[in-house]
Design an enzyme around this catalytic site. Structure first.
Site, mmCIF file in Angstrom:
data_model
loop_
_atom_site.group_PDB
_atom_site.id
_atom_site.type_symbol
_atom_site.label_atom_id
_atom_site.label_comp_id
_atom_site.label_asym_id
_atom_site.label_seq_id
_atom_site.Cartn_x
_atom_site.Cartn_y
_atom_site.Cartn_z
ATOM 1 N N CYS A 176 0.842 -1.187 0.000
ATOM 2 C CA CYS A 176 0.000 0.000 0.000
ATOM 3 C C CYS A 176 0.881 1.242 0.000
ATOM 4 O O CYS A 176 1.825 1.358 0.784
ATOM 5 C CB CYS A 176 -0.907 0.004 1.232
ATOM 6 S SG CYS A 176 -2.032 1.420 1.307
ATOM 7 N N HIS B 299 -8.060 5.149 -7.888
ATOM 8 C CA HIS B 299 -7.964 6.370 -8.678
ATOM 9 C C HIS B 299 -8.200 7.608 -7.820
ATOM 10 O O HIS B 299 -9.116 7.633 -7.005
ATOM 11 C CB HIS B 299 -8.977 6.345 -9.822
ATOM 12 C CG HIS B 299 -8.692 5.293 -10.839
ATOM 13 N ND1 HIS B 299 -9.213 4.021 -10.745
ATOM 14 C CD2 HIS B 299 -7.926 5.320 -11.949
ATOM 15 C CE1 HIS B 299 -8.786 3.315 -11.776
ATOM 16 N NE2 HIS B 299 -8.003 4.072 -12.522
ATOM 17 N N CYS C 23 -7.377 1.105 3.449
ATOM 18 C CA CYS C 23 -7.208 2.498 3.003
ATOM 19 C C CYS C 23 -8.193 2.823 1.887
ATOM 20 O O CYS C 23 -8.742 3.929 1.836
ATOM 21 C CB CYS C 23 -5.776 2.735 2.533
ATOM 22 S SG CYS C 23 -4.549 2.791 3.871
ATOM 23 N N CYS D 101 -4.310 -0.604 -0.154
ATOM 24 C CA CYS D 101 -4.858 -1.791 0.507
ATOM 25 C C CYS D 101 -6.370 -1.612 0.680
ATOM 26 O O CYS D 101 -6.902 -0.509 0.548
ATOM 27 C CB CYS D 101 -4.177 -2.027 1.863
ATOM 28 S SG CYS D 101 -4.639 -0.845 3.148
ATOM 29 N N CYS E 15 -4.254 1.579 7.636
ATOM 30 C CA CYS E 15 -3.617 0.689 6.660
ATOM 31 C C CYS E 15 -3.442 -0.714 7.232
ATOM 32 O O CYS E 15 -2.914 -0.886 8.328
ATOM 33 C CB CYS E 15 -2.270 1.266 6.246
ATOM 34 S SG CYS E 15 -1.503 0.374 4.886
#
Length: 94
Positions: free
Chosen positions: A12, A31, A56, A53, A20
């Site tokens: 990540c 995106h 997140c 990940c 995370c």
């Protein structure tokens, strides 16, 4: 090269503190939503994405909400920069 497929198995790059999960098996290309580059049914270019990940990604996409939305946006933007840097080092983009 398919940058979305390349995200699989990567670490990540968004790294939201306390969120995370660090599990590369859950990594996808998230995106970055930027005005003028996306809209209804239109995603930004894949190069404007970060390896992210699943934990997140939930925050980045707004499925989970926390105070400090700007912190999440900054972490995502920094993740895009880290991802671009890694892609250049890998030779996936120039």
């Amino acid at each position: 090269m398919d940058l979305r497929k390349l995200a699989r198995g990567q670490q990540c790059m968004v790294r939201i503190p306390g969120v995370c999960n660090g599990n590369p098996e859950t990594t996808v290309l998230a995106h970055y939503r930027l005005a003028g580059e996306c809209g209804m049914g239109v995603k930004p270019l894949d190069v404007m994405g970060a390896w992210c990940c699943s934990a997140c990604h939930d925050y980045v996409d707004g499925r989970v909400s926390i105070a400090g939305r700007e912190t999440v946006r900054l972490a995502h933007a920094e993740g895009v920069m880290r991802t671009i840097s890694a892609l250049v080092r890998m030779g996936a983009i120039k």
